[in-house]
Design an enzyme around this catalytic site. Structure first.
Site, PDB file in Angstrom:
ATOM      1  N   GLY B  54      47.581  34.980   0.414  1.00  0.00           N
ATOM      2  CA  GLY B  54      47.438  36.640   0.607  1.00  0.00           C
ATOM      3  C   GLY B  54      48.041  36.987  -0.740  1.00  0.00           C
ATOM      4  O   GLY B  54      48.819  36.548  -1.492  1.00  0.00           O
ATOM      5  N   HIS B  57      52.460  38.862  -3.186  1.00  0.00           N
ATOM      6  CA  HIS B  57      53.707  37.815  -3.289  1.00  0.00           C
ATOM      7  C   HIS B  57      53.910  37.492  -4.926  1.00  0.00           C
ATOM      8  O   HIS B  57      54.806  36.608  -5.160  1.00  0.00           O
ATOM      9  CB  HIS B  57      53.327  36.478  -2.686  1.00  0.00           C
ATOM     10  N   LYS B 105      50.475  26.743   2.010  1.00  0.00           N
ATOM     11  CA  LYS B 105      51.762  27.468   2.413  1.00  0.00           C
ATOM     12  C   LYS B 105      51.351  27.227   4.251  1.00  0.00           C
ATOM     13  O   LYS B 105      50.284  27.846   4.550  1.00  0.00           O
ATOM     14  CB  LYS B 105      52.132  28.520   2.284  1.00  0.00           C
ATOM     15  N   ASP B 110      46.196  30.258   6.406  1.00  0.00           N
ATOM     16  CA  ASP B 110      46.193  29.495   5.077  1.00  0.00           C
ATOM     17  C   ASP B 110      45.418  28.035   5.306  1.00  0.00           C
ATOM     18  O   ASP B 110      44.678  27.628   4.829  1.00  0.00           O
ATOM     19  CB  ASP B 110      47.629  29.360   4.230  1.00  0.00           C
ATOM     20  N   HIS B 219      55.997  38.187   4.228  1.00  0.00           N
ATOM     21  CA  HIS B 219      54.961  39.133   4.637  1.00  0.00           C
ATOM     22  C   HIS B 219      55.488  40.372   5.424  1.00  0.00           C
ATOM     23  O   HIS B 219      54.781  40.998   6.108  1.00  0.00           O
ATOM     24  CB  HIS B 219      54.027  38.420   5.794  1.00  0.00           C
TER      25      HIS B 219
END
Ligand SMILES: Nc1ncnc2c1ncn2[C@@H]1O[C@H](COP(=O)(O)OP(=O)(O)O)[C@@H](O)[C@H]1O
Ligand SMILES: Nc1ncnc2c1ncn2[C@@H]1O[C@H](COP(=O)(O)OP(=O)(O)O)[C@@H](O)[C@H]1O
Ligand SMILES: [Mg+2]
Ligand SMILES: [Mg+2]
Ligand SMILES: [Mg+2]
Ligand SMILES: [Mg+2]
Lengths: 220, 331, 331, 220
Positions: B54, B57, B105, B110, B219
């Protein structure tokens, strides 16, 4: 005795469009549920995916249920992202494999296609019932669907039973501790919250009941 | 929601566009599907190292594309893993004929999306190896759970695998090095505030002024437990001892230490954390051979930090020290 | 107050201690008085470049000590300029016999304290030149005011003067280069939130959720005016056009662009700002020859950003590109 | 007629200690004033400096007013930082130059020493009256002090007049726009706020009046 009404492409499209409506309506709710025990994106993910599905359905003419479901699955796979994208994507891809080449399905064939899809989700995600995932809404739903059809119910009635089972399954996730998905990171803190994926799964079954009951009613 | 953005729906694309303008000598950005590749991709005969996840980050992963690190990064929407077609398109753009290494990860999303992409690659005859990062000691590990999250070790694995791949190591070699990093690294984080997902517009959770979340991921989600806010030293003690108590940090080991800011924490505070971490390592006769202090794997504007320790030997230090030239890491 | 600190009274010392642990190969830290010097100081025959100011702006200045940049940094208390004895002690530690260059941001406190230190040095026969940085176009300039604040250009001046000094330029030459940078650079900033001075414990000002402060400095202070919060593009337009309207950016010029985070703003947002800045420069036929995007001169955990443009020629670009090895800037 | 009471070292130390008390009491207020138009550190800076001064005074024996003032000035210079450090430091350094070698000062000599200090502040900071700085409290104070002494007032009465003038000067900074110091960056927004440095300057004069009146009273 009237012939068993068949599941048509049009009613499948109606189902998916109705589900897209439901997702839009409930986007904020699904996201809020995900904020409690996840990362606050489930509603956003699902809406992004199903708006794309809706758009494609409006522009493509399909006359094969296998092609329809596979297309939906591929769109979800590429647009939803996160955990739910590959899982809902797999659901429809597997349904597409079962329905390949068909223009209509009998209610039992439809139930088998959905069951194959749910089995695909279980394989992909390896979640077991009680892990607090969408599986907790989908498994009871598919059992209730088969049961009702076996008992001679109409597809409408059977889907209503399935939706009721999905709703109960969804609510049953509240007291569960999560062992799969993002909520599992919270450990015991995941207890007391309804799983967002189980919630979107219930909406999927409920939308099916609504749109197929409408179709059954029209064909009377 | 106070953010320097134009439209929550396109934050990822606009940020990617900014990167494309800023680093044309290092990387190229593709839109629809979104991915970032090295400016000189594909590199013939070199294992292509690909990571993704995502967005939100930053600088991870896009900021690590370049010489000696990633060949491609696949940024999903904010906090949402990329999709298989995105990964496949990036893979096609960087495939140099020596195979692909996916650094993934450990999050269900993912893992599933990269797994589907890997299956497709294998079907097409392109060899793929996947290194799974699951270093977050805050999460209990078990066969029956989703396992530990991948956090800070990701940055170290990307650097180290990238260096080995740059030097011409084979896919099996790079993958083995990556798995070693994954096995020998541990992390844990703390949050003082949540963050706001742009499309949501509200904080994911609300923390009273005197509380913190311990054992958070990246997150913006709540952590393993909420506790009264404590001093920097006390917090460092909690994070570091949980890490030490997990394998494989023994007396006499050497480590790379990452003191990572979550996006909203000033560097000064990270230095204060590092000060205490250095003391704790010294007490345990653990040598911090290399360190990295700053925002490397973040959760939007969250205030907080994470600690990562990676047990290293000469081989890993060699790859760590190898040249790297990316927007966010360079030496 | 949510901070990763132990005791507001010693945040500066503890952060310095963290830096000492993290970067022993680059720098040495002295306490009481507090200063940071290059590990290899003093460098015989080299002009010593010295900067300083209040703490809370990390990585500036301590993070810029090392090869090709600063010989010494003098960190005052949070947002409070260092004292003359601190500056004198640092100067003594790095004086290599070729004179001292003081890079001073134009704040009354910094100016006075460095001026007193410079007078003492001159009295002691050590040649000193001072380069004053006053680049903030938000502030009206006049003979009868304190003049413009020194902000982002400071980072660029430290890099460029440091490179020239490293290459052996004389004190007069380094000072002339520094003045050129100071004359040709302009900055402006915006804040979305204030910050909390640790010893105070409350935000310096409170901004409603839909407002921003335009024309802020780097001390958590309110800016020139408060305005409704706008989009990233609109904000970039305000900052950049105010900068463009000031000398000396003409069509065809080349610039170094710094998009600087104030400490609490995620990198993703800075990329979005850079995207728009690149468009605006292109419209004006201004070439961004080099860029820097990240947290370089901050105000604790303030959310916001500043833009800096420095008109450059081949000479300045040459010094910009020269090697630098410091905790926060390295190539 | 009683001989003019002289300004002694002890009463100067009492003055400075009283001022250190006042600064501690009003630290938060000074800082809050600085938060409005500066960087929220004036009280912190002054407290850091004067606590150090207080500590040194308690441990060092001094019998020369020049040495006393110079020591205070050097401590302020090295401990206060910011704009106020060099400015208050200069005030005392200049007072030390005037008082060098003396154990006592006449009231007029004391006033001259303070005047030299204030002149030092003006030179260092080049602020003019009306720029909204400590000068706006100190200039009226020094004028009132000289005036009262010229008019034959006791030092106590003269310092009370000076404190009243400093207070008026301090309050007069409220409607001013700042042209020097950090508040000048705010432009017209600096209007309507009391200058923190003028406030600490008023407290300095007020402390002088309080402690020297007490000394005068004791010596009666
Ligand atoms: N392994 C799994 N098997 C089945 N469902 C899962 C699994 N992991 C997560 N889920 C479902 O996915 C939902 C979360 O989806 P979403 O928020 O869109 O993705 P992400 O967790 O990646 O942000 C969870 O609520 C859960 O129902
Ligand atoms: N040039 C100047 N001349 C006289 N006084 C000044 C000048 N500049 C600032 N001051 C005084 O200093 C005060 C601020 O002191 P302080 O907050 O301690 O330092 P800083 O402004 O560096 O944070 C102001 O309120 C003002 O009275
Ligand atoms: Mg989610
Ligand atoms: Mg997600
Ligand atoms: Mg200050
Ligand atoms: Mg101040």
């Amino acid at each position: 005795m009237t012939p068993t009404p068949m599941v048509e492409i049009a009613s499948m499209i109606a189902w998916i469009n109705r589900y897209a409506d439901r997702i839009s309506e409930h986007q904020a709710w699904l996201t809020a549920l995900d904020a409690e025990i996840g990362d606050a994106d489930h509603g956003i993910n699902m809406q992004r995916g199903f708006e794309e599905v809706r758009m494609r359905l409006a522009h493509e003419h399909v006359d094969d249920l296998g092609v329809l479901f596979k297309g939906i699955g591929m769109t979800l796979l590429s647009k939803v992202g996160g955990a739910s994208g590959p899982l809902y994507g797999t659901l429809f891809l597997r349904m597409g494999m079962v329905a390949a080449g068909k223009q209509t399905l009998t209610p039992v064939e439809f139930a088998n296609a959905v069951a194959a899809g749910v089995e695909g989700i279980r394989q992909r995600g390896s979640a077991r019932p009680g892990d607090k995932t969408m599986v907790d809404a989908l498994m009871p739903a598919i059992i209730a669907l088969h049961q009702a059809l076996d008992d001679g119910a109409t597809l409408c009635a059977a889907l209503q039973a399935a939706a009721a089972a999905a709703e109960a399954g969804m609510k049953a996730t509240i007291p569960m501790q999560a062992y799969k998905g993002r909520a599992s990171y919270l450990g015991p803190r995941s207890i007391g919250h309804q799983d967002p994926g189980a919630t979107s799964a219930f909406l999927l079954v409920q939308s099916a009941a609504e749109s197929l009951c409408a179709a059954e009613h029209n064909s009377d | 929601m106070k953010k320097l953005i134009n439209n929550p729906a396109i934050v990822v694309e606009e940020a990617l566009s900014g990167m494309a303008h800023a680093y044309p000598h290092l990387l190229r950005v593709n839109f629809c599907p979104n991915y970032i590749v090295r400016a000189d991709a594909p590199r013939r005969g070199k294992v292509a190292v690909i990571a993704g996840g995502g967005s939100g980050h930053e600088p991870m992963h896009g900021g690590f594309v370049g010489l000696g690190m990633l060949d491609a990064a696949c940024p999903g929407p904010i906090f949402t893993s990329p999709s298989p077609d995105q990964i496949l398109a990036a893979a096609a753009a960087v495939d140099g004929g020596a195979g692909l290494l996916f650094i993934v990860k450990n999050y269900t999303g993912d893992v599933l999306n990269f797994a589907i992409a890997a299956e497709e690659c294998q079907l097409a005859g392109v060899p793929v190896q996947t290194v799974l990062i699951h270093d977050d000691v805050a999460v209990e590990d078990s066969l029956y759970t989703a396992g530990r999250r991948g956090v800070g070790v990701t940055v170290l694995a990307e650097k180290i695998c990238g260096a080995a791949a740059e030097a011409g190591a084979s896919l099996e070699e790079v993958a083995a090095i990556g798995r070693k990093v994954s096995e020998q690294g541990r992390s844990m984080g703390v949050a003082l505030t949540s963050c706001i997902v742009p499309a949501v517009g509200r904080p994911t959770f609300v923390l009273p002024d005197d509380e913190m979340e311990i054992g958070i991921g990246i997150h913006g989600e709540p952590g393993r437990r909420r506790a009264p806010l404590q001093s920097a030293d006390a917090i460092t003690d909690i994070l570091a001892t949980t890490i030490f108590d997990d394998l494989p940090f023994t007396r006499g080991s050497r480590v790379i230490a990452l003191v990572n800011g979550m996006g909203g924490t000033p560097l000064m505070e990270l230095y204060i954390i590092f000060r205490r971490l250095a003391e704790l390592c010294e007490e345990r006769d653990i040598t911090i051979s290399r360190n990295l202090i700053g925002n490397y794997i973040t959760a939007l504007e969250m205030a907080g930090c994470s600690l990562t320790l990676l047990a290293v030997d000469d081989e890993l230090l060699h790859w760590w020290d190898a040249p790297v030239h990316t927007p966010a890491l360079r030496w």
